[in-house]
Motif scaffolding. Structure first.
Motif, PDB file in Angstrom:
ATOM      1  N   PRO A 236       0.823  -1.213   0.000  1.00  0.00           N
ATOM      2  CA  PRO A 236       0.000   0.000   0.000  1.00  0.00           C
ATOM      3  C   PRO A 236       0.859   1.266   0.000  1.00  0.00           C
ATOM      4  N   GLY A 237       0.243   2.341  -0.444  1.00  0.00           N
ATOM      5  CA  GLY A 237       0.877   3.659  -0.326  1.00  0.00           C
ATOM      6  C   GLY A 237       1.984   3.912  -1.323  1.00  0.00           C
ATOM      7  N   MET A 238       2.571   5.075  -1.169  1.00  0.00           N
ATOM      8  CA  MET A 238       3.613   5.541  -2.085  1.00  0.00           C
ATOM      9  C   MET A 238       4.917   5.691  -1.309  1.00  0.00           C
ATOM     10  N   VAL A 239       6.003   5.703  -2.080  1.00  0.00           N
ATOM     11  CA  VAL A 239       7.326   5.837  -1.472  1.00  0.00           C
ATOM     12  C   VAL A 239       7.966   7.120  -1.999  1.00  0.00           C
ATOM     13  N   MET A 240       8.622   7.858  -1.143  1.00  0.00           N
ATOM     14  CA  MET A 240       9.298   9.085  -1.600  1.00  0.00           C
ATOM     15  C   MET A 240      10.533   8.718  -2.409  1.00  0.00           C
ATOM     16  N   LYS A 241      10.673   9.371  -3.544  1.00  0.00           N
ATOM     17  CA  LYS A 241      11.742   9.027  -4.498  1.00  0.00           C
ATOM     18  C   LYS A 241      13.121   9.438  -3.959  1.00  0.00           C
ATOM     19  N   VAL A 242      14.106   8.726  -4.436  1.00  0.00           N
ATOM     20  CA  VAL A 242      15.469   8.977  -3.960  1.00  0.00           C
ATOM     21  C   VAL A 242      16.107  10.232  -4.585  1.00  0.00           C
ATOM     22  N   GLU A 243      15.830  10.469  -5.896  1.00  0.00           N
ATOM     23  CA  GLU A 243      16.591  11.521  -6.605  1.00  0.00           C
ATOM     24  C   GLU A 243      16.441  12.913  -6.007  1.00  0.00           C
ATOM     25  N   PRO A 244      15.196  13.355  -5.659  1.00  0.00           N
ATOM     26  CA  PRO A 244      15.102  14.740  -5.148  1.00  0.00           C
ATOM     27  C   PRO A 244      15.960  14.978  -3.897  1.00  0.00           C
ATOM     28  N   PHE A 245      16.033  13.984  -3.026  1.00  0.00           N
ATOM     29  CA  PHE A 245      16.840  14.158  -1.805  1.00  0.00           C
ATOM     30  C   PHE A 245      18.324  14.302  -2.155  1.00  0.00           C
ATOM     31  N   TYR A 246      18.801  13.456  -3.090  1.00  0.00           N
ATOM     32  CA  TYR A 246      20.220  13.554  -3.489  1.00  0.00           C
ATOM     33  C   TYR A 246      20.484  14.859  -4.240  1.00  0.00           C
ATOM     34  N   ASN A 247      19.543  15.245  -5.107  1.00  0.00           N
ATOM     35  CA  ASN A 247      19.703  16.519  -5.821  1.00  0.00           C
ATOM     36  C   ASN A 247      19.813  17.666  -4.819  1.00  0.00           C
ATOM     37  N   PHE A 248      18.930  17.606  -3.818  1.00  0.00           N
ATOM     38  CA  PHE A 248      18.950  18.672  -2.808  1.00  0.00           C
ATOM     39  C   PHE A 248      20.295  18.713  -2.090  1.00  0.00           C
ATOM     40  N   MET A 249      20.771  17.554  -1.628  1.00  0.00           N
ATOM     41  CA  MET A 249      22.018  17.540  -0.850  1.00  0.00           C
ATOM     42  C   MET A 249      23.208  17.963  -1.718  1.00  0.00           C
ATOM     43  N   ASP A 250      23.228  17.556  -2.984  1.00  0.00           N
ATOM     44  CA  ASP A 250      24.319  17.990  -3.884  1.00  0.00           C
ATOM     45  C   ASP A 250      24.318  19.512  -3.990  1.00  0.00           C
ATOM     46  N   TRP A 251      23.120  20.053  -4.228  1.00  0.00           N
ATOM     47  CA  TRP A 251      22.985  21.511  -4.378  1.00  0.00           C
ATOM     48  C   TRP A 251      23.402  22.214  -3.079  1.00  0.00           C
ATOM     49  N   TYR A 252      22.904  21.675  -1.972  1.00  0.00           N
ATOM     50  CA  TYR A 252      23.166  22.304  -0.661  1.00  0.00           C
ATOM     51  C   TYR A 252      24.671  22.349  -0.383  1.00  0.00           C
ATOM     52  N   LYS A 253      25.339  21.225  -0.583  1.00  0.00           N
ATOM     53  CA  LYS A 253      26.769  21.147  -0.254  1.00  0.00           C
ATOM     54  C   LYS A 253      27.583  22.063  -1.156  1.00  0.00           C
ATOM     55  N   SER A 254      27.173  22.176  -2.413  1.00  0.00           N
ATOM     56  CA  SER A 254      27.960  23.058  -3.286  1.00  0.00           C
ATOM     57  C   SER A 254      27.651  24.519  -2.964  1.00  0.00           C
ATOM     58  N   LYS A 255      26.406  24.820  -2.602  1.00  0.00           N
ATOM     59  CA  LYS A 255      26.067  26.216  -2.297  1.00  0.00           C
ATOM     60  C   LYS A 255      26.779  26.697  -1.039  1.00  0.00           C
ATOM     61  N   PHE A 256      26.782  25.863  -0.008  1.00  0.00           N
ATOM     62  CA  PHE A 256      27.343  26.319   1.271  1.00  0.00           C
ATOM     63  C   PHE A 256      28.757  25.784   1.520  1.00  0.00           C
ATOM     64  N   SER A 257      29.313  25.056   0.573  1.00  0.00           N
ATOM     65  CA  SER A 257      30.641  24.433   0.726  1.00  0.00           C
ATOM     66  C   SER A 257      30.795  23.836   2.108  1.00  0.00           C
ATOM     67  N   SER A 258      29.833  23.073   2.504  1.00  0.00           N
ATOM     68  CA  SER A 258      29.884  22.564   3.872  1.00  0.00           C
ATOM     69  C   SER A 258      29.519  21.087   3.909  1.00  0.00           C
ATOM     70  N   ASN A 259      29.703  20.525   5.080  1.00  0.00           N
ATOM     71  CA  ASN A 259      29.413  19.117   5.270  1.00  0.00           C
ATOM     72  C   ASN A 259      28.513  18.973   6.494  1.00  0.00           C
ATOM     73  N   PRO A 260      27.206  19.260   6.324  1.00  0.00           N
ATOM     74  CA  PRO A 260      26.314  19.297   7.484  1.00  0.00           C
ATOM     75  C   PRO A 260      26.031  17.907   8.052  1.00  0.00           C
ATOM     76  N   PHE A 261      25.528  17.885   9.278  1.00  0.00           N
ATOM     77  CA  PHE A 261      25.057  16.642   9.892  1.00  0.00           C
ATOM     78  C   PHE A 261      23.617  16.454   9.419  1.00  0.00           C
ATOM     79  N   VAL A 262      23.352  15.309   8.773  1.00  0.00           N
ATOM     80  CA  VAL A 262      22.053  15.123   8.103  1.00  0.00           C
ATOM     81  C   VAL A 262      21.171  14.148   8.888  1.00  0.00           C
TER      82      VAL A 262
END
Ligand code: ADE
Length: 252
Positions: A58-84
């Motif tokens: 039952p139900g739907m699953v959240m896709k993997v790509e948007p989360f990875y796209n977000f983290m790639d963008w985030y790390k390059s924007k802030f040049s950082s390595n946050p605790f996720v």
């Protein structure tokens, strides 16, 4: 400290930003808080963030790509390595100790899950999966807000009085009672000891209350505690009052 969230319901976080201690922490610049819409990190025209589960069910699953796209963008924007952190009912239980540890990090990112769950591959880029309790919410947003609000109280400067973060659980005892005016309301009186100004007695009274509450309401917390001298004195007084058939509030 920088805290970021990625969610499909960014507007839910207005409730956190609008008011009280957290709002003041944002205004004073102690916490830099950003909320991102996961749909902005999809690759398709319709900004789809979920899909049917492989293997059925039952139900739907959240896709993997948007989360990875977000983290790639985030790390390059802030040049950082946050605790996720991923908010999920499958996570380790969040508590005051976890809040204090997270408050020591310089940068946190919360990924909020929805639907039946998130694609397991998202977990591979997460430092910690956290749950706020043994119940299932429709999404991780409220859980993230609970955690962010609780941890921010441990960030130096967020509370005016540093001591205020030493509330329930800090010391593995529950908090004592609190009263303000009037001294009597509909027959309910403020305990005498709080009105007399004897600070030693007030300290003892409050400690007795903390011990009594913890034993009665959270024996699991009490059993974990290494009793100190103050605890032992409070227990002696409690047993004395009990032997005299008196309540803690009746302390002389
Ligand atoms: N998402 C759904 N339920 C949750 C919970 N109990 N804790 C954290 N995230 C959740």
């Amino acid at each position: 400290m920088r805290i970021s969230v990625v969610t499909i319901f960014p507007e839910m976080f207005d409730a956190l930003k609008c008011c009280g201690v957290f709002r003041r922490a944002l205004e004073s610049g102690i916490i830099d808080f950003m909320v991102f819409n996961l749909r902005d990190f999809t690759d398709d025209r319709h900004h789809v963030v979920d899909d049917y589960p492989f293997g059925g069910g039952p139900g739907m699953v959240m896709k993997v790509e948007p989360f990875y796209n977000f983290m790639d963008w985030y790390k390059s924007k802030f040049s950082s390595n946050p605790f996720v952190i991923l908010t999920t009912p499958q996570g380790k239980r969040f508590n005051s100790d976890v809040a204090r540890q997270l408050a020591e990090k310089e940068e946190l990112v919360f990924l909020c899950g929805r639907y039946e769950g998130v694609d397991e591959r998202v977990v591979n880029m997460v430092d910690e999966e956290l749950s706020i309790g043994d119940y299932v919410l429709s999404g991780g947003e409220l859980a993230a807000m609970v955690m962010i609000e609780a941890l921010s109280r441990f960030v130096p400067g967020v509370l005016g009085d540093e001591d205020s973060s030493r509330d329930s659980f800090y010391n593995e005892l529950l908090d004592h009672s609190h009263y303000t005016r009037p001294r009597e309301f509909r027959g309910m009186k403020v305990p005498d000891v709080l009105l007399k100004g004897d600070h030693e007695k007030i300290r003892l009274f409050r400690h007795m209350e903390r011990i009594k509450r913890t034993i009665l309401r959270r024996p699991d917390l009490f059993l974990k505690r290494d009793l100190n001298l103050e605890d032992k004195k409070a227990i002696i007084q409690l047993v004395r009052l009990l032997a005299e058939g008196k309540k803690v509030e009746e302390m002389e």
